[in-house]
Enzyme design. Structure first.
Site, PDB file in Angstrom:
ATOM      1  N   SER A  29      -1.319  15.244   6.299  1.00 42.37           N
ATOM      2  CA  SER A  29      -0.963  14.362   7.407  1.00 42.37           C
ATOM      3  C   SER A  29      -1.460  14.917   8.729  1.00 42.37           C
ATOM      4  O   SER A  29      -1.585  16.120   8.910  1.00 42.37           O
ATOM      5  CB  SER A  29       0.550  14.169   7.492  1.00 42.37           C
ATOM      6  N   LYS A  79       4.604  13.231   0.805  1.00 43.30           N
ATOM      7  CA  LYS A  79       3.722  12.614   1.814  1.00 43.30           C
ATOM      8  C   LYS A  79       4.053  11.124   1.963  1.00 43.30           C
ATOM      9  O   LYS A  79       4.054  10.577   3.067  1.00 43.30           O
ATOM     10  CB  LYS A  79       2.246  12.807   1.421  1.00 43.30           C
ATOM     11  N   HIS A  92       7.136  10.879   3.954  1.00 43.37           N
ATOM     12  CA  HIS A  92       6.752  11.204   5.339  1.00 43.37           C
ATOM     13  C   HIS A  92       6.245   9.928   6.013  1.00 43.37           C
ATOM     14  O   HIS A  92       6.644   9.577   7.124  1.00 43.37           O
ATOM     15  CB  HIS A  92       5.660  12.283   5.354  1.00 43.37           C
ATOM     16  N   ASN A  93       5.354   9.214   5.324  1.00 39.84           N
ATOM     17  CA  ASN A  93       4.789   7.998   5.901  1.00 39.84           C
ATOM     18  C   ASN A  93       5.849   6.909   6.055  1.00 39.84           C
ATOM     19  O   ASN A  93       5.825   6.150   7.019  1.00 39.84           O
ATOM     20  CB  ASN A  93       3.631   7.487   5.039  1.00 39.84           C
ATOM     21  N   GLU A  95       7.665   7.667   9.037  1.00 40.82           N
ATOM     22  CA  GLU A  95       6.750   7.353  10.153  1.00 40.82           C
ATOM     23  C   GLU A  95       6.801   5.851  10.476  1.00 40.82           C
ATOM     24  O   GLU A  95       6.870   5.458  11.645  1.00 40.82           O
ATOM     25  CB  GLU A  95       5.342   7.782   9.722  1.00 40.82           C
TER      26      GLU A  95
HETATM   27  P1  NAP Z   1     -13.194   7.003   5.115  1.00 46.87           P
HETATM   28  O1  NAP Z   1     -13.550   7.566   6.426  1.00 46.87           O
HETATM   29  O2  NAP Z   1     -13.285   5.529   4.916  1.00 46.87           O
HETATM   30  O3  NAP Z   1     -14.123   7.723   4.021  1.00 46.87           O
HETATM   31  C1  NAP Z   1     -14.086   7.312   2.697  1.00 46.87           C
HETATM   32  C2  NAP Z   1     -14.814   8.341   1.844  1.00 46.87           C
HETATM   33  O4  NAP Z   1     -14.608   7.976   0.481  1.00 46.87           O
HETATM   34  C3  NAP Z   1     -16.314   8.391   2.071  1.00 46.87           C
HETATM   35  O5  NAP Z   1     -16.753   9.704   1.960  1.00 46.87           O
HETATM   36  C4  NAP Z   1     -16.834   7.533   0.908  1.00 46.87           C
HETATM   37  O6  NAP Z   1     -18.141   7.860   0.520  1.00 46.87           O
HETATM   38  C5  NAP Z   1     -15.878   7.948  -0.171  1.00 46.87           C
HETATM   39  N1  NAP Z   1     -15.816   6.982  -1.265  1.00 46.87           N
HETATM   40  C6  NAP Z   1     -15.372   5.701  -1.228  1.00 46.87           C
HETATM   41  N2  NAP Z   1     -15.451   5.150  -2.452  1.00 46.87           N
HETATM   42  C7  NAP Z   1     -15.946   6.110  -3.278  1.00 46.87           C
HETATM   43  C8  NAP Z   1     -16.248   6.154  -4.662  1.00 46.87           C
HETATM   44  N3  NAP Z   1     -16.042   5.093  -5.453  1.00 46.87           N
HETATM   45  N4  NAP Z   1     -16.736   7.305  -5.164  1.00 46.87           N
HETATM   46  C9  NAP Z   1     -16.955   8.376  -4.382  1.00 46.87           C
HETATM   47  N5  NAP Z   1     -16.694   8.403  -3.056  1.00 46.87           N
HETATM   48  C10 NAP Z   1     -16.192   7.281  -2.516  1.00 46.87           C
HETATM   49  O7  NAP Z   1     -11.723   7.403   4.649  1.00 46.87           O
HETATM   50  P2  NAP Z   1     -10.719   8.503   5.273  1.00 46.87           P
HETATM   51  O8  NAP Z   1     -10.009   7.926   6.438  1.00 46.87           O
HETATM   52  O9  NAP Z   1     -11.430   9.784   5.409  1.00 46.87           O
HETATM   53  O10 NAP Z   1      -9.624   8.570   4.110  1.00 46.87           O
HETATM   54  C11 NAP Z   1      -9.802   9.351   2.930  1.00 46.87           C
HETATM   55  C12 NAP Z   1      -8.463   9.494   2.242  1.00 46.87           C
HETATM   56  O11 NAP Z   1      -7.564  10.165   3.121  1.00 46.87           O
HETATM   57  C13 NAP Z   1      -7.785   8.176   1.892  1.00 46.87           C
HETATM   58  O12 NAP Z   1      -7.044   8.333   0.720  1.00 46.87           O
HETATM   59  C14 NAP Z   1      -6.832   7.973   3.053  1.00 46.87           C
HETATM   60  O13 NAP Z   1      -5.753   7.135   2.726  1.00 46.87           O
HETATM   61  C15 NAP Z   1      -6.390   9.407   3.292  1.00 46.87           C
HETATM   62  N6  NAP Z   1      -5.838   9.699   4.623  1.00 46.87           N
HETATM   63  C16 NAP Z   1      -6.390   9.173   5.735  1.00 46.87           C
HETATM   64  C17 NAP Z   1      -5.859   9.486   6.972  1.00 46.87           C
HETATM   65  C18 NAP Z   1      -6.456   8.943   8.235  1.00 46.87           C
HETATM   66  O14 NAP Z   1      -5.813   9.107   9.291  1.00 46.87           O
HETATM   67  N7  NAP Z   1      -7.635   8.344   8.196  1.00 46.87           N
HETATM   68  C19 NAP Z   1      -4.771  10.352   7.063  1.00 46.87           C
HETATM   69  C20 NAP Z   1      -4.251  10.916   5.906  1.00 46.87           C
HETATM   70  C21 NAP Z   1      -4.788  10.581   4.695  1.00 46.87           C
HETATM   71  P3  NAP Z   1     -19.401   7.037   1.076  1.00 46.87           P
HETATM   72  O15 NAP Z   1     -19.816   7.708   2.352  1.00 46.87           O
HETATM   73  O16 NAP Z   1     -20.426   7.171   0.006  1.00 46.87           O
HETATM   74  O17 NAP Z   1     -18.955   5.622   1.284  1.00 46.87           O
END
Ligand code: NAP
Length: 479
Positions: free
Chosen positions: A130, A184, A187-188, A191
């Site tokens: 988080s 987690k 936590h959300n 939130e």
């Molecule tokens: P993001 O910026 O949209 O990035 C998505 C990533 O996933 C990219 O590297 C993408 O690769 C990859 N991907 C998508 N589909 C795939 C597949 N089928 N096979 C392999 N790679 C794939 O997402 P993010 O915000 O970093 O979130 C990532 C995770 O962290 C999610 O589970 C999200 O819920 C969690 N999270 C996010 C936050 C936040 O604040 N953003 C906070 C905590 C947790 P490509 O470049 O090839 O598309």
């Protein structure tokens, strides 16, 4: 370059920031992304940290770049993508290698993945992270679930990148399989409740007291110096001060009132309901987001029904009322956190996790979205009273509830009379009033259930189950 200490797949928003954080703390990291151009881009972004980053274009190259037993963080889109990625990775791994899903997984998927790998010699960690983009880059709060042995393998790296609260790292091993992702999720859920309660208070200030965004920002700024001090209050002030580049007025005033949600709030409510634990603050918050998204329907309803035909908010002493709002928000927040921890406590028993409540509060004190000094008070309360049935009956929180619930009652009453929606604030008040009342009204429900379904009831003067007698009343006379 020497083999990497750890690997990371998924260089999106979270993954790239987490990888830079890992490299910055002196660890060598191998990275891979499905779209390989992103890997090149990321390597350029790494700048001075390039000598600790091994960019890889194939999974084979990636796996070979990591020192066994290999911990591999998978930080990609949650859901099927994680299963697909794990399947692709699996043939290249060796016994004791660890796949770490760091995305926002449903803990039931984590338990399934953990079980599926159990006899393969590989290990799985479900890790809640988080703090958003900023947290990932400079110190998130990290909630780890998996075997203790696999935790020992990653403890050093994760401790090096976690947020710190007065020097104490905000990372911990919380239990086997789904424990980290469950914590987690809750936590959300908390939130969601915290954000909704802040939004309702903002609504009272904006629509009840007719205050401008900058004036509300001043109020929140003041509160952030007191017991409500928290990241969410801090960013609420910043958000209220932001100007609209296009129209010039406050940016918040031109943002559409439709809130998005990705599922963790809903999962919290579902799991709370599954275990029979009331989590009314989280429920109210999830429902409020759903209602917010029904914008066209709400506008049509306003045309049909009009706004409530009630007098405007009646406030004779504005300063006293704002002080009441501060205490009301604190009381309601205590209710939401108490419910969240009650869900954790029930899940701990249900899934035999032995979740450490003081540790959970401790690792939420910094790095995560609900971070606040208030969580330090929760850590102390659970440390001093580990067997408390509920946070609100621990001595410290019972005292605060008694000091602030009057304000919550006045605020909810005033808002209701003025027709201002406060579902989450009201839910906290209802929770306190129901939880603290030894003799409730469910005797009526039991009587009704027994009348129409012969479900039986217990009597106050004994534990035996009884049925009727209900006599012949109006219903039988009519039929
Ligand atoms: P993001 O910026 O949209 O990035 C998505 C990533 O996933 C990219 O590297 C993408 O690769 C990859 N991907 C998508 N589909 C795939 C597949 N089928 N096979 C392999 N790679 C794939 O997402 P993010 O915000 O970093 O979130 C990532 C995770 O962290 C999610 O589970 C999200 O819920 C969690 N999270 C996010 C936050 C936040 O604040 N953003 C906070 C905590 C947790 P490509 O470049 O090839 O598309």
């Amino acid at each position: 370059m020497a083999q990497a200490e750890i690997g990371l797949i998924g260089l999106g928003v979270m993954g790239s920031n987490l990888a830079l954080n890992i490299a910055e703390k002196g660890n060598t990291i191998a990275v891979f992304n499905r779209t390989t151009e992103r890997t090149d881009e990321f390597f350029q972004e790494a700048g001075d940290l390039q000598d600790r980053v091994i960019p890889c274009k194939t999974i084979e190259e990636f796996v070979a770049a990591i020192k066994p037993p290999r911990p591999i963080i998978i930080m990609i889109k949650a859901g099927d993508a994680v299963d697909q990625q794990m399947e692709t990775l699996k043939p290249y791994l060796q016994a004791h290698d660890i796949m770490i899903d760091a995305g926002n997984a449903n803990f039931r998927d984590t338990m399934r993945r953990f079980e599926a790998l159990k006899d393969s010699g590989l290990t799985f960690i479900g890790m809640g992270v988080s703090g958003g983009e900023e947290g990932a880059r400079h110190g998130p709060s990290i909630m780890v679930g998996g075997t203790e042995e696999s935790w020992k393998r990653v403890e050093k790296v994760l401790t090096s990148i976690a947020a710190r609260y007065e020097g104490d790292p905000c990372v911990a091993w919380l239990g086997e399989n789904g424990a980290g992702h469950f914590v987690k999720t809750i936590h959300n859920g908390i939130e969601y409740a915290d954000m909704q309660m802040i939004a309702e208070i903002y609504g009272i200030l904006r629509d009840g007291l007719k205050m401008q965004a900058s004036e509300i920002a001043d109020v929140f700024g003041g509160w952030n110096k007191g017991r409500l001090n928290s990241f969410l209050i801090e960013i609420s002030e910043i958000v209220l001060r932001a100007k609209d580049d296009i129209g010039g007025g406050p940016l918040v005033d031109v943002i559409l009132d439709k809130a998005g949600q990705k599922g963790t709030g809903k999962w919290s409510v579902i799991e709370a309901q599954n275990m029979g634990v009331p989590a009314t603050g989280i429920e109210a918050a999830v429902a409020a987001r759903s209602l917010s998204s029904m914008k066209a329907e709400r506008e049509a309803a306003e045309t049909t029904l009009g706004l409530p035909d009630v007098p405007a908010l009646a406030v004779s002493d504005k300063a006293a009322f704002i002080a009441d709002l501060e205490n009301a928000l604190l009381a309601a927040k205590i209710g939401a956190y108490a419910q969240g921890f009650a869900v954790l406590s029930a899940a701990s028993k249900e899934f035999s996790w032995n979740l450490p409540m003081p540790t959970i509060a401790r690792i939420w004190r910094a790095g995560c979205i609900i971070r606040s000094e208030f969580l330090d008070e929760i850590t102390q309360a659970f440390t001093e009273t580990p067997d408390a049935a509920n946070l609100i009956v621990t001595p410290a929180f019972a005292k605060t509830v008694k000091e602030t619930d009057g304000a919550l009652r006045r605020v909810v009453s005033a808002a209701v009379l003025a027709g201002l929606p406060v579902p989450a604030l009201a839910s906290a008040l209802g929770y306190f009033d129901s939880y603290r009342r030894g003799r409730g009204t469910a005797n009526m429900i039991q009587a009704q259930r027994d009348y129409f379904g012969a479900h039986g009831y217990d009597r106050t003067d004994g534990a035996d189950s009884h049925h009727g007698p209900w006599g012949s009343g109006l219903v039988s006379e009519r039929s």
